[in-house]
Design a protein around this motif. Sequence first.
Motif, PDB file in Angstrom:
ATOM      1  N   GLU A 142      34.175  53.104  40.718  1.00 59.42           N
ATOM      2  CA  GLU A 142      35.080  53.269  39.582  1.00 59.42           C
ATOM      3  C   GLU A 142      35.886  54.563  39.725  1.00 59.42           C
ATOM      4  O   GLU A 142      37.075  54.618  39.375  1.00 59.42           O
ATOM      5  CB  GLU A 142      34.275  53.298  38.278  1.00 59.42           C
ATOM      6  CG  GLU A 142      35.156  53.360  37.038  1.00 59.42           C
ATOM      7  CD  GLU A 142      34.354  53.317  35.742  1.00 59.42           C
ATOM      8  OE1 GLU A 142      34.916  53.685  34.693  1.00 59.42           O
ATOM      9  OE2 GLU A 142      33.164  52.932  35.776  1.00 59.42           O
ATOM     10  N   TYR A 148      36.441  38.569  42.559  1.00 63.44           N
ATOM     11  CA  TYR A 148      36.309  39.689  43.490  1.00 63.44           C
ATOM     12  C   TYR A 148      37.462  39.727  44.495  1.00 63.44           C
ATOM     13  O   TYR A 148      37.860  40.789  44.976  1.00 63.44           O
ATOM     14  CB  TYR A 148      34.950  39.654  44.199  1.00 63.44           C
ATOM     15  CG  TYR A 148      34.774  38.562  45.232  1.00 63.44           C
ATOM     16  CD1 TYR A 148      35.204  38.739  46.545  1.00 63.44           C
ATOM     17  CD2 TYR A 148      34.185  37.344  44.894  1.00 63.44           C
ATOM     18  CE1 TYR A 148      35.047  37.741  47.485  1.00 63.44           C
ATOM     19  CE2 TYR A 148      34.025  36.333  45.834  1.00 63.44           C
ATOM     20  CZ  TYR A 148      34.453  36.537  47.131  1.00 63.44           C
ATOM     21  OH  TYR A 148      34.300  35.543  48.069  1.00 63.44           O
ATOM     22  N   ASN A 198      36.074  48.141  42.369  1.00 61.22           N
ATOM     23  CA  ASN A 198      34.951  47.705  41.547  1.00 61.22           C
ATOM     24  C   ASN A 198      35.364  46.568  40.621  1.00 61.22           C
ATOM     25  O   ASN A 198      36.189  46.768  39.724  1.00 61.22           O
ATOM     26  CB  ASN A 198      34.455  48.910  40.726  1.00 61.22           C
ATOM     27  CG  ASN A 198      33.161  48.622  40.003  1.00 61.22           C
ATOM     28  OD1 ASN A 198      32.758  47.473  39.877  1.00 61.22           O
ATOM     29  ND2 ASN A 198      32.522  49.673  39.517  1.00 61.22           N
ATOM     30  N   GLN A 256      33.779  45.302  38.146  1.00 61.67           N
ATOM     31  CA  GLN A 256      33.456  45.634  36.765  1.00 61.67           C
ATOM     32  C   GLN A 256      34.557  46.502  36.133  1.00 61.67           C
ATOM     33  O   GLN A 256      34.936  46.309  34.972  1.00 61.67           O
ATOM     34  CB  GLN A 256      32.104  46.379  36.681  1.00 61.67           C
ATOM     35  CG  GLN A 256      30.876  45.510  36.917  1.00 61.67           C
ATOM     36  CD  GLN A 256      30.703  45.145  38.383  1.00 61.67           C
ATOM     37  OE1 GLN A 256      31.098  45.907  39.266  1.00 61.67           O
ATOM     38  NE2 GLN A 256      30.127  43.969  38.639  1.00 61.67           N
ATOM     39  N   TYR A 257      35.064  47.438  36.922  1.00 64.96           N
ATOM     40  CA  TYR A 257      36.137  48.282  36.398  1.00 64.96           C
ATOM     41  C   TYR A 257      37.406  47.453  36.170  1.00 64.96           C
ATOM     42  O   TYR A 257      38.098  47.621  35.162  1.00 64.96           O
ATOM     43  CB  TYR A 257      36.429  49.415  37.379  1.00 64.96           C
ATOM     44  CG  TYR A 257      37.533  50.344  36.928  1.00 64.96           C
ATOM     45  CD1 TYR A 257      37.322  51.259  35.916  1.00 64.96           C
ATOM     46  CD2 TYR A 257      38.798  50.285  37.519  1.00 64.96           C
ATOM     47  CE1 TYR A 257      38.338  52.113  35.491  1.00 64.96           C
ATOM     48  CE2 TYR A 257      39.815  51.118  37.097  1.00 64.96           C
ATOM     49  CZ  TYR A 257      39.573  52.039  36.084  1.00 64.96           C
ATOM     50  OH  TYR A 257      40.583  52.865  35.668  1.00 64.96           O
ATOM     51  N   SER A 296      37.505  44.300  35.430  1.00 61.32           N
ATOM     52  CA  SER A 296      37.269  43.488  34.233  1.00 61.32           C
ATOM     53  C   SER A 296      37.461  44.328  32.971  1.00 61.32           C
ATOM     54  O   SER A 296      38.017  43.848  31.974  1.00 61.32           O
ATOM     55  CB  SER A 296      35.854  42.904  34.260  1.00 61.32           C
ATOM     56  OG  SER A 296      35.721  41.984  35.327  1.00 61.32           O
ATOM     57  N   LYS A 297      36.993  45.563  33.004  1.00 63.20           N
ATOM     58  CA  LYS A 297      37.153  46.447  31.847  1.00 63.20           C
ATOM     59  C   LYS A 297      38.633  46.694  31.547  1.00 63.20           C
ATOM     60  O   LYS A 297      39.057  46.675  30.387  1.00 63.20           O
ATOM     61  CB  LYS A 297      36.425  47.761  32.111  1.00 63.20           C
ATOM     62  CG  LYS A 297      36.446  48.716  30.916  1.00 63.20           C
ATOM     63  CD  LYS A 297      35.453  49.860  31.092  1.00 63.20           C
ATOM     64  CE  LYS A 297      35.920  50.846  32.130  1.00 63.20           C
ATOM     65  NZ  LYS A 297      35.038  52.042  32.190  1.00 63.20           N
ATOM     66  N   THR A 305      37.826  39.126  29.190  1.00 61.81           N
ATOM     67  CA  THR A 305      37.579  39.363  30.609  1.00 61.81           C
ATOM     68  C   THR A 305      38.333  38.332  31.437  1.00 61.81           C
ATOM     69  O   THR A 305      38.771  37.295  30.901  1.00 61.81           O
ATOM     70  CB  THR A 305      36.081  39.263  30.926  1.00 61.81           C
ATOM     71  OG1 THR A 305      35.665  37.898  30.725  1.00 61.81           O
ATOM     72  CG2 THR A 305      35.266  40.195  30.052  1.00 61.81           C
TER      73      THR A 305
END
Length: 545
Positions: A38, A510, A520, A522-523, A525-526, A535
Amino acid sequence: MNILLVDDESYVTESLYQTIPWRELDIEEVYQASSALEAIDLLEEQDIDVVVTDVRMPVMTGLELMETIAERWTHIRCILLTGYSDFEYAKQAIRLQASDYILKPVDDGEFMRSVSSALASIQEERKELGHYHQLLYSRKSDLGILRNSLMHDLLLGREMSRHSLDHKLHEYEIPLRTDQRAIMLLIQLGQRFTGMDDHSVGLMEYAIGNIAEEVFAELFHVWSSKTPHNGLILLAQPKRESKAGEMETFADSRELKRYITQFQQDVDSYLKGSISVLVSASFDFPGELASVYRSGLSSLYLWGNGDHEAIRFSEDHDVRLREPVWDVTQAFAKPPSLLHLLETRQWDAVRDKIEQVFAELETVFIGQTALYEIFLSVANAYMYLAHKQGHTIHQLDQAGWDPLYIQQVVQSAAKLRSWSLDMLNKLHDISSEQETTSKSHIIKQVQEMVTADSGHDLSVKAIADRVFLHPVYLSKIYKSETGEGLGDYIIRKRMERALYLLKHTNKKIYEITAELGYQNPQYFSKMFRKHYGMTPNEYRDQGCC
């Protein structure tokens, strides 16, 4: 400056964010990341100066993050933060050139001292880098252009400190000194030269300057240059120090006339053309140079074209213009001066000053010589600003410095006032157009880079490097011109690209993450949720509607 705090235990970074008085450290923005990946995404998007990172983190350690930073962002200072007082970490930190190594729990005072030290190191490096680039520019730039520009500044009345002028004279390899008197030779080209095209005239002027330096080298240190008013000038200082009286006598001596005659003969012999020369009385260099130059221009105007093989000596050995009834020179020099108002682009104030001067003119009687002095004062100020922006006087007024045209302008105060305001409007228009065009071009360049799907290159720092601007200055220009922060624009275009890929392709999340340059998922998606309220998976599950 900006700082990035990295720790997989978010309460650590949040605690630092809340408790440290960042403004006292001159930190503008504090960013937080919960992983090294991140952190890399944030480094792609923001202009970061210092990274404070935990050592032990899952997937990618703080030491591995430091290695990545050392490869890709060499200007960033790194501080390691860990709860393990392990000497092996300290050794690796030293190898990776960490700025410091701090143990948990963090002591605020120790932390602030460490960050302050890193920031001071950055400032020192920037100072040294700026000095290096300044020297590099001085050496690589064309000395002729630099000397010409300096001469124009001095002739047009630009004030500069003695220290600054001494430095420039040394850097530009000009042999004159500021603690000695000098004489000025104004050189007019004969008809054979003036009838040539601009390129050929430029070559002749360069050759004449070289001949002058060779002829006068026996007695003088000389500096030859083109004047702002389309002529040639030679400044000369004796190679041995002379008192004011001795210099004054020599300025009107037969010996000097012999050298000037030799100069004219060499020009005629080698270049097949004639020149006339006006010789000033001696004066203090550089303090009296601008007034001596204006006096010389006035003399040339009053004498007219005349004999192009003449040698004329200044009749005013006090080096000052004879004062008219009304003090012309102070009219535009009174603070704020006309030149200062032009430099700071206070166009309305410039107009008011000109109107005020000509209103005062109605209450006094002045002759044509004084009107010509007013013309020179205004024209010199306009010319100074124009040449600093890369323009010539001919771009403002096609007639330029044609003597017949100038004679018409100075026939009356009314005509001179009209000319002054008309030229001001032209200068205003060309300055505004240049400023707008320059900024628009930069904005267009930036937007083309961002929309070119350049992945990892999409960072403020990378873009700023490519348009040769500081990241902070580029961000300010972009926001002032578009109303949107550059970092926000980069993220928005990435999210728009993500939306398109989710809707029109079958690529995995991904894969899209990697294509957009994020490390990342997850980052990513955030950031996607922040923009669209859901999301990437939720967006696809809802049928991309």
